[in-house]
Design a protein around this motif. Structure first.
Motif, short mmCIF file in Angstrom:
data_model
loop_
_atom_site.label_atom_id
_atom_site.label_comp_id
_atom_site.label_asym_id
_atom_site.label_seq_id
_atom_site.Cartn_x
_atom_site.Cartn_y
_atom_site.Cartn_z
N THR A 1 -1.75 -16.86 5.05
CA THR A 1 -2.70 -17.87 4.61
C THR A 1 -2.29 -18.33 3.22
N PHE A 2 -2.61 -19.57 2.86
CA PHE A 2 -2.24 -20.08 1.55
C PHE A 2 -3.27 -19.71 0.49
N PHE A 3 -4.46 -19.32 0.92
CA PHE A 3 -5.48 -18.85 0.00
C PHE A 3 -5.82 -17.40 0.34
N SER A 4 -5.93 -16.57 -0.68
CA SER A 4 -6.47 -15.24 -0.43
C SER A 4 -7.95 -15.39 -0.09
N ILE B 1 1.49 -12.02 -3.61
CA ILE B 1 0.36 -11.21 -3.14
C ILE B 1 -0.14 -11.76 -1.79
N PRO B 2 0.68 -11.64 -0.74
CA PRO B 2 0.28 -12.20 0.56
C PRO B 2 -0.96 -11.52 1.14
N PHE B 3 -1.30 -10.32 0.65
CA PHE B 3 -2.49 -9.61 1.13
C PHE B 3 -3.59 -9.58 0.08
N LEU C 1 16.36 -4.93 6.67
CA LEU C 1 15.16 -5.33 7.41
C LEU C 1 13.95 -5.38 6.49
N GLN C 2 13.81 -4.39 5.64
CA GLN C 2 12.68 -4.37 4.71
C GLN C 2 12.76 -5.54 3.74
N ALA C 3 13.96 -5.87 3.30
CA ALA C 3 14.15 -7.03 2.40
C ALA C 3 13.80 -8.33 3.12
N PHE C 4 14.20 -8.42 4.40
CA PHE C 4 13.90 -9.61 5.19
C PHE C 4 12.40 -9.82 5.32
N VAL C 5 11.66 -8.76 5.61
CA VAL C 5 10.21 -8.88 5.78
C VAL C 5 9.54 -9.25 4.47
N LYS C 6 10.01 -8.68 3.37
CA LYS C 6 9.42 -9.03 2.07
C LYS C 6 9.67 -10.50 1.75
N GLU C 7 10.88 -10.99 2.01
CA GLU C 7 11.17 -12.41 1.78
C GLU C 7 10.35 -13.29 2.71
N LEU C 8 10.14 -12.83 3.93
CA LEU C 8 9.31 -13.56 4.89
C LEU C 8 7.90 -13.74 4.34
N LEU C 9 7.33 -12.67 3.80
CA LEU C 9 5.97 -12.74 3.27
C LEU C 9 5.90 -13.54 1.96
#
Length: 523
Positions: free
Chosen positions: A389-392, A458-460, A375-383
């Motif tokens: 957003t495409f821009f920070s 760096i999705p965040f 599950l943790q791997a799935f969420v990381k791949e999702l992000l």
């Protein structure tokens, strides 16, 4: 998660923009070119001294606005074309704004880590946005300095630390039960069909309302508050006068409408603030109220450089930032997650088997999810594949003389970090275009989403201005995916037999066609 401070990824609709600009171009340019020529006489030597990154040539005054308006694709996709032409750092002149766009991990690391303090500020905002931010009195919009440090420190330590987040476990459990029941009811009423984004957004908003105000609200009230917050977001969408301030007289109607929406926002949220004050004075009168809320930390907040605690209007602003920053970003991630599970039933099966193995028939909770490796791997791949957003959030130089990649970055310019080309860089990832959670398992690839140990995704954001809601966002996404998979099998709807992963920019980057899914109860 990500805030809604100005970002170049949020531009006026291309078609409307082109019609409007074509109508005003000839009379406007004849006036503005004269102004520009006069201005250039004074700034000629200064301009020549700057070594800006390369970029497309533009028109006087309006810069590259015409090219963007004429583009046959959304700006978030148009940028990819420009990267192919000008490389990982380039300049766009958008009227009065200058955008410098960075799209490589190396340059992002230089800007946000190596020179993090230099690029930790924010650019100026337009008058409408300043109305809603109380002149940049929010964590995400504040310029780099003592006021920002006070606001961020309070949000992180007072609300978003791991220990504080754990105190809201009961809030999340209650919201998840309501969420699952809403899906069940909608499926029963529509022969198994469920709109994913709408239901996910409501669930997240319920959680954030409880965390923010610490009050128990009925569904009708929650929906009304949500509608007001959506109107705020729509009002904050950039307009042409953001880029050409001389056009502001033509937007007086929109400016008046913004004041009306702001008044409605204040009238809606101040009663919640008053309710919380009453609960704090007499806790026994509302046994359903939570023991602590984000608002509690703000009521007597001492901000460096200010003599008094935030007033009611500023409290509305800070609470709105908390609600808006975490709602659409999380809900968007959930929609993409379910689309990926429908696309690949094997991934869905592996998730379900891991959940059953860990908890049996009882409802999975967030403590369980921390131990679920797949599950943790799935969420990381999702992000990685679908950052909200495409821009920070837009950065700006905090002092003169800033340089990036050998180029000058003047104060007042918008420094934009474009995320997809980092998280899909073939130099950093194998099979970068494939959605594959397995890449993060047993000796495979790794990535620190905070960017501390190196930038690969760096999705965040990262560095000093990293999204303070990172931990909360991941917790919500992981828990919601786990509960949705535990309770239901997700399948393709007949009206959408071939899932398309095309995207578009709204408040976040959403699926171009809203996902309608079929669910089958596993109970």
């Amino acid at each position: 998660m990500a805030s809604l401070a100005f970002s170049s990824s949020l531009l006026p609709d291309n078609s409307n923009c082109l019609v409007f600009m074509t109508a005003i171009a000839v009379p406007l340019l004849s006036i503005l070119v004269l102004l520009l020529l006069n201005k250039n006489k004074n700034n000629k030597n200064k301009t020549k001294a700057l070594n800006l990154p390369p970029g497309p040539s533009g028109w006087p005054v309006v810069g590259n606005l015409f090219q963007v308006a004429r583009a046959s694709k959304p700006f978030i996709h148009y940028v990819r074309d420009l990267i192919g032409i000008y490389g990982p750092i380039f300049t766009l002149r958008m009227g009065a704004r200058t955008l410098i766009i960075v799209s490589s991990a190396e340059l992002a690391h230089e800007a946000l880590i190596e020179k993090g303090q230099m690029f930790a500020s924010r650019p100026a905002e337009n008058p409408t946005r300043n109305i809603f931010s109380c002149d940049k009195f929010t964590v995400n919009s504040a310029v780099y300095g003592p006021e920002w440090r006070s606001l961020r420190r309070n949000m992180v330590s007072g609300m978003l630390s791991n220990s504080r987040l754990r105190e809201f476990r009961g809030v999340r459990e209650s919201a998840m039960e309501r969420f699952i029941q809403r899906i069940r009811n909608e499926a029963e009423a529509n022969d198994g069909a469920v709109w994913v984004l709408k239901n996910a957004r409501f669930a997240v908003f319920c959680i954030l309302l409880s965390m923010c105000f610490g009050v128990d609200l009925d569904e009708e009230t929650i929906i009304k508050i949500d509608q007001v917050m959506k109107r705020v977001l729509i009002t904050l969408n950039p307009r042409m006068d953001d880029y050409l301030p001389l056009l502001r007289p033509f937007f007086s109607k929109q400016q008046k409408e913004a004041l009306v929406v702001r008044a409605e926002q204040i009238q809606t949220l101040v009663p919640l603030i008053d309710m919380r004050r009453q609960i704090l004075r007499s806790p026994s009168k509302d046994p359903k109220a939570v023991s602590f809320s984000y608002l509690d930390s703000l009521l007597d907040l001492k901000v460096d450089g200010r003599k008094s605690a935030p007033d009611d209007v500023e409290l509305v602003t800070l609470c709105s930032e908390f609600l808006n920053g975490g709602t659409d970003t999380t809900a968007t991630a959930i929609e993409w997650a379910i689309a990926r599970l429908i696309e690949n039933p094997l991934i869905q099966t592996k998730l379900y088997q891991e959940i059953v193995s860990a908890v049996g028939e009882r409802p999975v909770d967030e403590k369980d999810t921390e131990k679920m490796v797949y599950l943790q791997a799935f969420v990381k791949e999702l992000l990685r594949k679908h950052p909200p957003t495409f821009f920070s959030l837009t950065h700006a130089a905090a002092e003169p003389g800033a340089k990036l990649g050998g180029y000058d970055i003047p104060m007042g310019t918008n420094l934009e970090i474009y995320l997809p080309t980092i998280s899909e860089d073939p130099k950093l990832w194998s099979n970068e275009g494939t959605f594959d959670p397995e890449r993060f398992l047993s000796g495979g690839e790794s990535a620190d989403i905070t960017g501390v140990t190196g930038i690969k995704m760096i999705p965040f954001g990262c560095g000093r201005r990293i999204c303070p809601g990172l931990g909360m966002g991941v917790t919500h996404i992981t828990l919601m995916v786990a509960r949705m998979v535990q309770e239901f099998e997700w399948c393709v709807h007949p009206s959408q037999p071939n899932l398309e992963f095309a995207d578009k920019q709204e408040f976040t980057v959403v699926m171009n066609q809203a996902l309608l899914a079929m669910v089958k109860s596993r109970q």
